[in-house]
Design a protein around this motif. Structure first.
Motif, PDB file in Angstrom:
ATOM      1  N   TYR A  31       0.841  -1.192   0.000  1.00  0.00           N
ATOM      2  CA  TYR A  31       0.000   0.000   0.000  1.00  0.00           C
ATOM      3  C   TYR A  31       0.878   1.244   0.000  1.00  0.00           C
ATOM      4  O   TYR A  31       1.743   1.416   0.866  1.00  0.00           O
ATOM      5  CB  TYR A  31      -0.914   0.024   1.230  1.00  0.00           C
ATOM      6  CG  TYR A  31      -1.702   1.301   1.365  1.00  0.00           C
ATOM      7  CD1 TYR A  31      -2.624   1.678   0.386  1.00  0.00           C
ATOM      8  CD2 TYR A  31      -1.518   2.135   2.471  1.00  0.00           C
ATOM      9  CE1 TYR A  31      -3.347   2.853   0.524  1.00  0.00           C
ATOM     10  CE2 TYR A  31      -2.249   3.302   2.611  1.00  0.00           C
ATOM     11  CZ  TYR A  31      -3.157   3.669   1.622  1.00  0.00           C
ATOM     12  OH  TYR A  31      -3.866   4.833   1.736  1.00  0.00           O
ATOM     13  N   ASP A  32       0.683   2.096  -1.011  1.00  0.00           N
ATOM     14  CA  ASP A  32       1.411   3.359  -1.137  1.00  0.00           C
ATOM     15  C   ASP A  32       0.543   4.451  -0.511  1.00  0.00           C
ATOM     16  O   ASP A  32      -0.445   4.906  -1.105  1.00  0.00           O
ATOM     17  CB  ASP A  32       1.697   3.654  -2.615  1.00  0.00           C
ATOM     18  CG  ASP A  32       2.586   4.877  -2.773  1.00  0.00           C
ATOM     19  OD1 ASP A  32       2.765   5.628  -1.795  1.00  0.00           O
ATOM     20  OD2 ASP A  32       3.115   5.071  -3.889  1.00  0.00           O
ATOM     21  N   ALA A  33       0.908   4.845   0.717  1.00  0.00           N
ATOM     22  CA  ALA A  33       0.103   5.843   1.430  1.00  0.00           C
ATOM     23  C   ALA A  33       0.159   7.208   0.760  1.00  0.00           C
ATOM     24  O   ALA A  33      -0.785   8.008   0.868  1.00  0.00           O
ATOM     25  CB  ALA A  33       0.589   5.941   2.882  1.00  0.00           C
ATOM     26  N   THR A  34       1.264   7.527   0.080  1.00  0.00           N
ATOM     27  CA  THR A  34       1.409   8.838  -0.551  1.00  0.00           C
ATOM     28  C   THR A  34       0.436   8.999  -1.716  1.00  0.00           C
ATOM     29  O   THR A  34      -0.266   9.995  -1.838  1.00  0.00           O
ATOM     30  CB  THR A  34       2.847   9.034  -1.037  1.00  0.00           C
ATOM     31  OG1 THR A  34       3.738   8.864   0.076  1.00  0.00           O
ATOM     32  CG2 THR A  34       3.030  10.408  -1.657  1.00  0.00           C
ATOM     33  N   ARG A  35       0.389   7.964  -2.568  1.00  0.00           N
ATOM     34  CA  ARG A  35      -0.496   8.024  -3.739  1.00  0.00           C
ATOM     35  C   ARG A  35      -1.821   7.318  -3.506  1.00  0.00           C
ATOM     36  O   ARG A  35      -2.682   7.322  -4.396  1.00  0.00           O
ATOM     37  CB  ARG A  35       0.213   7.402  -4.942  1.00  0.00           C
ATOM     38  CG  ARG A  35       1.469   8.164  -5.380  1.00  0.00           C
ATOM     39  CD  ARG A  35       1.976   7.628  -6.691  1.00  0.00           C
ATOM     40  NE  ARG A  35       2.291   6.194  -6.596  1.00  0.00           N
ATOM     41  CZ  ARG A  35       2.388   5.390  -7.654  1.00  0.00           C
ATOM     42  NH1 ARG A  35       2.175   5.869  -8.866  1.00  0.00           N
ATOM     43  NH2 ARG A  35       2.694   4.122  -7.489  1.00  0.00           N
ATOM     44  N   ASN A  36      -1.968   6.691  -2.322  1.00  0.00           N
ATOM     45  CA  ASN A  36      -3.193   5.947  -2.016  1.00  0.00           C
ATOM     46  C   ASN A  36      -3.461   4.876  -3.073  1.00  0.00           C
ATOM     47  O   ASN A  36      -4.555   4.761  -3.634  1.00  0.00           O
ATOM     48  CB  ASN A  36      -4.390   6.902  -1.927  1.00  0.00           C
ATOM     49  CG  ASN A  36      -5.509   6.295  -1.101  1.00  0.00           C
ATOM     50  OD1 ASN A  36      -5.318   5.306  -0.401  1.00  0.00           O
ATOM     51  ND2 ASN A  36      -6.691   6.897  -1.178  1.00  0.00           N
ATOM     52  N   VAL A  37      -2.418   4.077  -3.331  1.00  0.00           N
ATOM     53  CA  VAL A  37      -2.458   3.057  -4.397  1.00  0.00           C
ATOM     54  C   VAL A  37      -2.062   1.714  -3.797  1.00  0.00           C
ATOM     55  O   VAL A  37      -1.165   1.630  -2.953  1.00  0.00           O
ATOM     56  CB  VAL A  37      -1.515   3.437  -5.558  1.00  0.00           C
ATOM     57  CG1 VAL A  37      -1.378   2.279  -6.539  1.00  0.00           C
ATOM     58  CG2 VAL A  37      -2.032   4.670  -6.274  1.00  0.00           C
ATOM     59  N   TYR A  38      -2.732   0.667  -4.275  1.00  0.00           N
ATOM     60  CA  TYR A  38      -2.409  -0.705  -3.873  1.00  0.00           C
ATOM     61  C   TYR A  38      -1.746  -1.429  -5.044  1.00  0.00           C
ATOM     62  O   TYR A  38      -2.177  -1.296  -6.195  1.00  0.00           O
ATOM     63  CB  TYR A  38      -3.668  -1.460  -3.452  1.00  0.00           C
ATOM     64  CG  TYR A  38      -4.317  -0.920  -2.203  1.00  0.00           C
ATOM     65  CD1 TYR A  38      -3.981  -1.428  -0.949  1.00  0.00           C
ATOM     66  CD2 TYR A  38      -5.259   0.103  -2.277  1.00  0.00           C
ATOM     67  CE1 TYR A  38      -4.583  -0.928   0.204  1.00  0.00           C
ATOM     68  CE2 TYR A  38      -5.855   0.611  -1.134  1.00  0.00           C
ATOM     69  CZ  TYR A  38      -5.513   0.090   0.097  1.00  0.00           C
ATOM     70  OH  TYR A  38      -6.100   0.574   1.228  1.00  0.00           O
ATOM     71  N   ARG A  39      -0.693  -2.203  -4.706  1.00  0.00           N
ATOM     72  CA  ARG A  39       0.029  -2.935  -5.756  1.00  0.00           C
ATOM     73  C   ARG A  39       0.322  -4.360  -5.287  1.00  0.00           C
ATOM     74  O   ARG A  39       0.469  -4.622  -4.094  1.00  0.00           O
ATOM     75  CB  ARG A  39       1.345  -2.249  -6.121  1.00  0.00           C
ATOM     76  CG  ARG A  39       1.170  -0.923  -6.827  1.00  0.00           C
ATOM     77  CD  ARG A  39       2.465  -0.492  -7.493  1.00  0.00           C
ATOM     78  NE  ARG A  39       3.561  -0.306  -6.544  1.00  0.00           N
ATOM     79  CZ  ARG A  39       4.854  -0.198  -6.902  1.00  0.00           C
ATOM     80  NH1 ARG A  39       5.182  -0.297  -8.176  1.00  0.00           N
ATOM     81  NH2 ARG A  39       5.785  -0.007  -5.988  1.00  0.00           N
ATOM     82  N   ILE A  40       0.437  -5.292  -6.264  1.00  0.00           N
ATOM     83  CA  ILE A  40       0.927  -6.656  -6.028  1.00  0.00           C
ATOM     84  C   ILE A  40       2.344  -6.712  -6.589  1.00  0.00           C
ATOM     85  O   ILE A  40       2.562  -6.424  -7.776  1.00  0.00           O
ATOM     86  CB  ILE A  40       0.042  -7.708  -6.710  1.00  0.00           C
ATOM     87  CG1 ILE A  40      -1.378  -7.634  -6.156  1.00  0.00           C
ATOM     88  CG2 ILE A  40       0.611  -9.110  -6.503  1.00  0.00           C
ATOM     89  CD1 ILE A  40      -2.338  -8.598  -6.834  1.00  0.00           C
ATOM     90  N   ILE A  41       3.299  -7.092  -5.742  1.00  0.00           N
ATOM     91  CA  ILE A  41       4.717  -7.075  -6.139  1.00  0.00           C
ATOM     92  C   ILE A  41       5.341  -8.418  -5.777  1.00  0.00           C
ATOM     93  O   ILE A  41       5.103  -8.972  -4.702  1.00  0.00           O
ATOM     94  CB  ILE A  41       5.470  -5.928  -5.442  1.00  0.00           C
ATOM     95  CG1 ILE A  41       4.896  -4.572  -5.869  1.00  0.00           C
ATOM     96  CG2 ILE A  41       6.968  -6.002  -5.755  1.00  0.00           C
ATOM     97  CD1 ILE A  41       5.526  -3.388  -5.161  1.00  0.00           C
ATOM     98  N   SER A  42       6.156  -8.925  -6.689  1.00  0.00           N
ATOM     99  CA  SER A  42       6.961 -10.134  -6.437  1.00  0.00           C
ATOM    100  C   SER A  42       8.313  -9.926  -7.096  1.00  0.00           C
ATOM    101  O   SER A  42       8.395  -9.530  -8.270  1.00  0.00           O
ATOM    102  CB  SER A  42       6.292 -11.382  -7.006  1.00  0.00           C
ATOM    103  OG  SER A  42       7.101 -12.516  -6.782  1.00  0.00           O
TER     104      SER A  42
END
Length: 353
Positions: free
Chosen positions: A39-50
């Motif tokens: 969760y990117d609190a700055t941009r309010n974005v959720y990502r799936i990362i591997s």
């Protein structure tokens, strides 16, 4: 980065759809990788990362339009139009898949709420298509309020592009599901082959132990045969005048030949079994060497048996020759005795006259 924090992590085998065929899955690595929600609190974005090594295998921004689909008990997939691919994850159990799918739904809902809060801002971003409000060309504005979608305003040209993109993603998902069935069949086939190889390895190890025991038994039997051959040779040298001993020796020689033939067949069987096993290479080489030594010993026994038979035949011939000479001497002695008897009778007559 420091502004992003992981909110959920799991382990899974990562796949991507083949960009050439759009049908087959391409594994991203040989082993399972850590797959995390950030969760990117700055941009309010959720990502799936591997990440695999130093390379980002998955970097997918979650949007409200995305859908995670379970295609089997342990496999799921989702399409990312921004990355222009379809990701697939193979989990170790159905429970891990369910946890990941539930978290995907939660994050998707959170992304929807975040978008609704930010849609009043001047610059609107659509992560699925990477189109900002200032990039939309001047054209008639229409409202899109379809079920399950966000309330957004976009141009007619953007709507056409979105429709085309959705059709392409649906096709990719359909093809990916078919390919997943093939992948699962290959995976279970590989598991079955692996189990067979493990069973074959255990069987080979058990056969090696059995071969060792059989070799020890063969060595003992070979030593016993060698002693019997020595006894037979001794009996053939000292008891050549007995016909019964000859028959017994011949019978024993036949039995020895049958035993040697049986051992040769067993050796050939062991060789064929040995050739069918490719595990335990060092022990098999040692077994082969012992088998070769046993064959050499059997060959030596056969040679000695042949010599014993030849000696017996020579002995029998010599005995027959001696018997013939004895018979001739007996006949000569009878003639001499007869002549001596006649001489004695003549002398007796002379004495009486």
């Amino acid at each position: 980065s420091c502004r992003e924090q992981p909110i959920f992590s799991t382990r899974a085998h990562v796949f991507q759809i083949d960009p050439a065929t759009k049908r087959n899955w391409i594994p991203a690595s040989k082993h399972a990788l850590t797959v995390s929600y950030f969760y990117d609190a700055t941009r309010n974005v959720y990502r799936i990362i591997s990440v695999g090594g130093t390379k980002a295998i998955i970097n997918s921004t979650i949007t409200p339009n995305m859908t995670f689909t379970k295609t089997s008990q342990k496999f799921g997939q989702w399409a990312d139009s921004r990355a222009n691919t379809v990701y697939g994850l193979g989990f170790a159990s159905e429970q891990h898949l369910s946890q990941f799918a539930e978290k995907f739904q939660e994050v998707k809902e959170a992304a929807r709420l975040a978008r609704e809060k930010s849609q009043d801002k001047t610059e609107l971003t659509n992560p699925a298509l990477n189109i900002t409000s200032h990039q939309v060309l001047p054209s008639p504005i229409i409202s899109s309020n379809g079920p399950g979608e966000d309330k957004l305003f976009r141009s007619q040209s953007a709507d056409v592009e979105i429709t085309t993109e959705k059709e392409r993603l649906k096709k990719m998902l359909s093809e990916g599901s078919v390919s997943e069935v093939q992948w699962e069949a290959e995976f279970f086939s590989l598991q079955d082959n692996n189990n067979k190889l493990v069973a074959a390895l255990h069987e080979a190890n058990a056969n090696v132990d059995q071969w060792k025991k059989q070799l020890a038994a063969y060595q003992e039997e070979t030593e016993t045969l060698r002693q019997r051959v020595a006894e037979l040779e001794s009996q053939g040298a000292h008891d050549s005048s007995s016909e019964n001993n000859k028959e017994e020796l011949s019978q024993t020689l036949e039995e020895l030949e049958l035993l040697i033939k049986a051992k040769d067949e067993e050796i050939q069987m062991l060789k064929s079994q040995k050739c069918s096993r490719w595990e335990a290479e060092g022990e098999r080489e040692e077994t082969l060497q012992k088998l070769q030594e046993l064959e050499a010993r059997n060959a030596e026994l056969e040679r000695r048996l042949h010599l014993a038979e030849q000696t017996l035949a020579d002995t029998l011939a010599e005995r027959e020759k001696i018997q013939n000479e004895v018979t001739k001497v007996a006949e000569i002695m009878d003639v001499k005795i007869f002549e001596l008897s006649e001489i004695r009778q003549g002398l007796a007559k002379l004495v009486e006259s």
